[in-house]
Design an enzyme around this catalytic site. Structure first.
Site, PDB file in Angstrom:
ATOM      1  CG  HIS A 267     -34.348 -11.999 -19.476  1.00 51.88           C
ATOM      2  ND1 HIS A 267     -34.836 -12.571 -18.328  1.00 51.88           N
ATOM      3  CD2 HIS A 267     -35.241 -11.036 -19.834  1.00 51.88           C
ATOM      4  CE1 HIS A 267     -35.982 -11.997 -18.003  1.00 51.88           C
ATOM      5  NE2 HIS A 267     -36.250 -11.054 -18.897  1.00 51.88           N
TER       6      HIS A 267
ATOM      7  NE  ARG B 122     -25.451   3.215 -36.598  1.00 52.77           N
ATOM      8  CZ  ARG B 122     -26.258   2.221 -36.971  1.00 52.77           C
ATOM      9  NH1 ARG B 122     -27.517   2.498 -37.278  1.00 52.77           N
ATOM     10  NH2 ARG B 122     -25.817   0.984 -37.001  1.00 52.77           N
TER      11      ARG B 122
ATOM     12  CB  ALA C 183     -40.928   9.271 -33.274  1.00 53.61           C
TER      13      ALA C 183
ATOM     14  NE  ARG D 243     -29.870  19.055 -37.184  1.00 45.82           N
ATOM     15  CZ  ARG D 243     -30.177  20.080 -36.391  1.00 45.82           C
ATOM     16  NH1 ARG D 243     -29.232  20.681 -35.665  1.00 45.82           N
ATOM     17  NH2 ARG D 243     -31.419  20.526 -36.292  1.00 45.82           N
TER      18      ARG D 243
END
Length: 202
Positions: free
Chosen positions: A113, A178, A158, A181
């Protein structure tokens, strides 16, 4: 263009027009039947799932309950496992690659939206496609936002909220998600953290 054509083109559209509510209602009926299948009604559940999805590969496991908007905008390749309580808001195309695993409570949102409250009040929304590559593992409670691509072989930890593309063969975690590794050949000997496999057929 009508509102459905605008939706599928990724343009601002209104979801309450041009047959879209009727399509959602028909899909909800199918989802309702799928979610009520008994555990031993494997053939019936499989037939319903093939009718719900745009593409349903071989050896797909999708544990009920499951929710989606239209179903026909979802493509699932072979050997995919999707755990309980998956939600896919498929106002745009969603592609899930072969051998991918979903933990419980995964949510894929192609729907969005406008940010400005007056623009939101107009009733216009939009969709942006999501692609999950081959051999990906999405941990429990992962949320994927509109327009994201997750590369082949990656693991999403998770509880992560994925707002940007994730490259192939990495471990990525967090909110926002992010890269932690790269996944390397050394990882093959371990099944969990520092615990090595005690078998040879993996």
């Amino acid at each position: 263009m009508n509102q459905k054509e605008r939706m599928l083109a990724g343009l601002p559209y209104r979801a309450g027009q041009d047959g879209l509510p009727q399509e959602q209602l028909e899909n909800k009926r199918k989802i309702y039947e799928y979610n009520l299948c008994r555990p031993d009604e494997i053939g019936r559940a499989r037939a319903l799932l093939k009718d719900i999805l745009g593409v349903c590969g071989n050896n797909v496991t999708l544990l009920a309950p499951f929710r989606c908007d239209y179903g026909k905008n979802i493509e699932i390749a072979d050997d995919v496992f999707i755990n309980y309580n998956c939600v896919i808001l498929d106002v745009a195309r969603v592609v899930i690659g072969r051998g991918t695993l979903f933990g419980p409570n995964v949510c894929i949102c192609t729907a969005g939206h406008p940010v400005h409250p007056l623009s939101r009040r107009s009733g216009y929304e939009y969709g942006a496609p999501v692609t999950v590559g081959r051999d990906v593992w999405l941990g429990a409670n992962v949320v994927i936002t509109p327009g994201v691509t997750i590369g082949d072989g990656s693991v999403i930890g998770a509880g992560s909220v994925v707002t940007k593309d994730v490259p192939p063969n990495v471990i990525a975690v967090g909110n926002p998600c992010r890269v932690l590794r790269k996944i390397t050949d050394a990882d093959r000997d371990f099944y969990f953290k520092d615990k090595k496999f005690d078998v040879t057929d993996y």
